[in-house]
Design a protein around this motif. Structure first.
Motif, PDB file in Angstrom:
ATOM      1  N   ALA A  21       0.844  -1.205   0.000  1.00  0.00           N
ATOM      2  CA  ALA A  21       0.000   0.000   0.000  1.00  0.00           C
ATOM      3  C   ALA A  21       0.881   1.258   0.000  1.00  0.00           C
ATOM      4  O   ALA A  21       0.592   2.231  -0.688  1.00  0.00           O
ATOM      5  CB  ALA A  21      -0.934  -0.001   1.203  1.00  0.00           C
ATOM      6  N   LEU A  22       1.968   1.199   0.774  1.00  0.00           N
ATOM      7  CA  LEU A  22       2.917   2.324   0.802  1.00  0.00           C
ATOM      8  C   LEU A  22       3.485   2.580  -0.587  1.00  0.00           C
ATOM      9  O   LEU A  22       3.574   3.720  -1.037  1.00  0.00           O
ATOM     10  CB  LEU A  22       4.083   2.005   1.748  1.00  0.00           C
ATOM     11  CG  LEU A  22       3.960   2.365   3.219  1.00  0.00           C
ATOM     12  CD1 LEU A  22       5.187   1.857   3.966  1.00  0.00           C
ATOM     13  CD2 LEU A  22       3.826   3.861   3.420  1.00  0.00           C
ATOM     14  N   VAL A  35      -5.977   3.537   2.494  1.00  0.00           N
ATOM     15  CA  VAL A  35      -6.198   2.621   1.355  1.00  0.00           C
ATOM     16  C   VAL A  35      -6.317   1.185   1.848  1.00  0.00           C
ATOM     17  O   VAL A  35      -7.204   0.441   1.424  1.00  0.00           O
ATOM     18  CB  VAL A  35      -5.043   2.766   0.322  1.00  0.00           C
ATOM     19  CG1 VAL A  35      -4.997   1.576  -0.619  1.00  0.00           C
ATOM     20  CG2 VAL A  35      -5.210   4.054  -0.467  1.00  0.00           C
ATOM     21  N   LEU A  36      -5.443   0.829   2.769  1.00  0.00           N
ATOM     22  CA  LEU A  36      -5.454  -0.543   3.272  1.00  0.00           C
ATOM     23  C   LEU A  36      -6.753  -0.830   4.028  1.00  0.00           C
ATOM     24  O   LEU A  36      -7.345  -1.908   3.893  1.00  0.00           O
ATOM     25  CB  LEU A  36      -4.235  -0.774   4.176  1.00  0.00           C
ATOM     26  CG  LEU A  36      -3.902  -2.241   4.476  1.00  0.00           C
ATOM     27  CD1 LEU A  36      -3.698  -3.033   3.197  1.00  0.00           C
ATOM     28  CD2 LEU A  36      -2.659  -2.350   5.345  1.00  0.00           C
ATOM     29  N   HIS A  37      -7.194   0.143   4.796  1.00  0.00           N
ATOM     30  CA  HIS A  37      -8.459  -0.014   5.509  1.00  0.00           C
ATOM     31  C   HIS A  37      -9.603  -0.244   4.515  1.00  0.00           C
ATOM     32  O   HIS A  37     -10.404  -1.166   4.679  1.00  0.00           O
ATOM     33  CB  HIS A  37      -8.741   1.219   6.363  1.00  0.00           C
ATOM     34  CG  HIS A  37     -10.136   1.266   6.904  1.00  0.00           C
ATOM     35  ND1 HIS A  37     -10.565   0.447   7.930  1.00  0.00           N
ATOM     36  CD2 HIS A  37     -11.212   1.975   6.518  1.00  0.00           C
ATOM     37  CE1 HIS A  37     -11.840   0.682   8.157  1.00  0.00           C
ATOM     38  NE2 HIS A  37     -12.264   1.605   7.313  1.00  0.00           N
ATOM     39  N   THR A  38      -9.670   0.588   3.491  1.00  0.00           N
ATOM     40  CA  THR A  38     -10.722   0.457   2.469  1.00  0.00           C
ATOM     41  C   THR A  38     -10.633  -0.913   1.780  1.00  0.00           C
ATOM     42  O   THR A  38     -11.650  -1.563   1.547  1.00  0.00           O
ATOM     43  CB  THR A  38     -10.582   1.578   1.415  1.00  0.00           C
ATOM     44  OG1 THR A  38     -10.504   2.823   2.091  1.00  0.00           O
ATOM     45  CG2 THR A  38     -11.751   1.602   0.458  1.00  0.00           C
TER      46      THR A  38
ATOM     47  N   LEU B  31      -7.840  -2.220  10.421  1.00  0.00           N
ATOM     48  CA  LEU B  31      -9.141  -2.805  10.080  1.00  0.00           C
ATOM     49  C   LEU B  31     -10.290  -2.010  10.711  1.00  0.00           C
ATOM     50  O   LEU B  31     -11.327  -1.809  10.090  1.00  0.00           O
ATOM     51  CB  LEU B  31      -9.194  -4.268  10.535  1.00  0.00           C
ATOM     52  CG  LEU B  31     -10.394  -5.062  10.038  1.00  0.00           C
ATOM     53  CD1 LEU B  31     -10.474  -5.077   8.523  1.00  0.00           C
ATOM     54  CD2 LEU B  31     -10.347  -6.484  10.565  1.00  0.00           C
ATOM     55  N   SER B  32     -10.053  -1.543  11.950  1.00  0.00           N
ATOM     56  CA  SER B  32     -11.087  -0.706  12.564  1.00  0.00           C
ATOM     57  C   SER B  32     -11.092   0.630  11.829  1.00  0.00           C
ATOM     58  O   SER B  32     -10.070   1.086  11.357  1.00  0.00           O
ATOM     59  CB  SER B  32     -10.800  -0.494  14.053  1.00  0.00           C
ATOM     60  OG  SER B  32      -9.627   0.253  14.196  1.00  0.00           O
TER      61      SER B  32
END
Lengths: 172, 122
Positions: A21-22, A35-38, B31-32
């Motif tokens: 992602a970086l 981005v990683l969360h999405t 994740l949260s």
């Protein structure tokens, strides 16, 4: 694949996923985290149907991350263009983001070196050398043909070697 | 040369990986739905113009609505005292040429009859 298995596999690949992602976010840590969360949310929502098992989970996850980053960057670019705040974008991209990214001197030097090759070449090389993917897997993540991936790979290596020589990095 | 070059490239990426592993946030934190400062900055770019536009719409909208309806009502409403009003010269529109000629006084004659003058004096 059930949700629990997806979570477990994401957790296993988390460090690599964040690094990828970086790479896709030009080194911006905050943007990479976003981005990683999405991407994780998308995987949990659609992964049970979308992941067919044709490729490895890691390859598939990397493709999701790359697409998410690409989409996000294009959205941001469009918004910024509309607001005509080019100066602000440059400040955010080149200044604030890099101040987070370049926390370590070694990392800073490596990233400056990698910035001298094209983004596509950098991504292919990162997938192969950093994440130990095969060229076929890297092509799949990048959504390009194997031939195209090979060209980027070879040209990227040649260019990087050249830049390393110029920077006196021949014997790292 | 190529093998050696590949080894150098490998070692560069190995060092990069070692450095980046140190800065990787925890899986559960990512994740949260924790919003990053970067996201907040991006949002800040948008909420101000959006708020200005919304406020403008809220203020200008009702003003335009009221002014439009008021101007429309002025045009439509006719005061009752004017409804039956007729202009004193309206008859000229329906008078034909011959009648007009015969009703006009000849030049040089007085418009006032003796009777009219007597009435005025009284």
């Amino acid at each position: 694949m059930d949700e629990e298995s997806l979570r477990e596999m994401m957790h296993t690949n988390h460090t690599s996923a964040f690094a990828w992602a970086l790479c896709c976010c030009h080194g911006d840590r905050d943007e990479a985290a976003e981005v990683l969360h999405t991407a994780y949310v998308q995987v949990l929502e659609k992964g049970q149907r979308s992941f067919g098992g044709k490729s490895s989970f890691k390859t598939w996850l990397f493709a999701v991350i790359r697409n998410t980053a690409k989409k996000r960057r294009s959205q941001i670019s469009r918004r910024i263009a509309k607001l005509q705040s080019l100066v602000m974008r440059n400040r955010i991209q080149d200044g604030e983001a890099e101040s987070h990214y370049y926390q370590s001197q070694i990392r800073e030097k490596i990233l400056l070196l990698l910035r001298r090759i094209s983004p596509r070449q950098r991504q292919i090389l990162q997938l192969v050398f950093y994440h130990n993917l095969t060229l076929e897997e890297a092509a799949s993540v990048m959504n390009v043909s194997l031939g195209s991936a090979r060209v980027h790979y070879e040209r990227g290596k040649a260019r990087l070697r050249d830049e390393m020589r110029k920077a006196g990095w021949e014997h790292v | 040369m190529s093998k050696n070059g590949d080894r150098n490239i490998e070692s560069v990426f190995k060092k990069l990986r070692e450095e980046e592993e140190k800065i990787t946030p925890e899986f559960h934190r990512i994740l949260s739905a924790e919003k990053s400062p970067g996201c907040a900055a991006g949002w800040n770019l948008w909420w101000r113009p959006a708020a200005v536009m919304l406020l403008s719409a809220l203020i200008v909208g009702p003003v335009l609505y009221v002014s439009f309806h008021e101007s429309g009502s002025h045009e439509l409403e006719i005061p009752s005292e004017l409804e039956g009003w007729e202009s004193p010269t309206d008859f000229l529109l329906s008078l034909n040429d011959a009648s007009l000629d015969s009703s006009l006084s000849e030049i040089g004659t007085t418009l006032w009859t003796e009777e009219d003058l007597a009435n005025l004096e009284n």
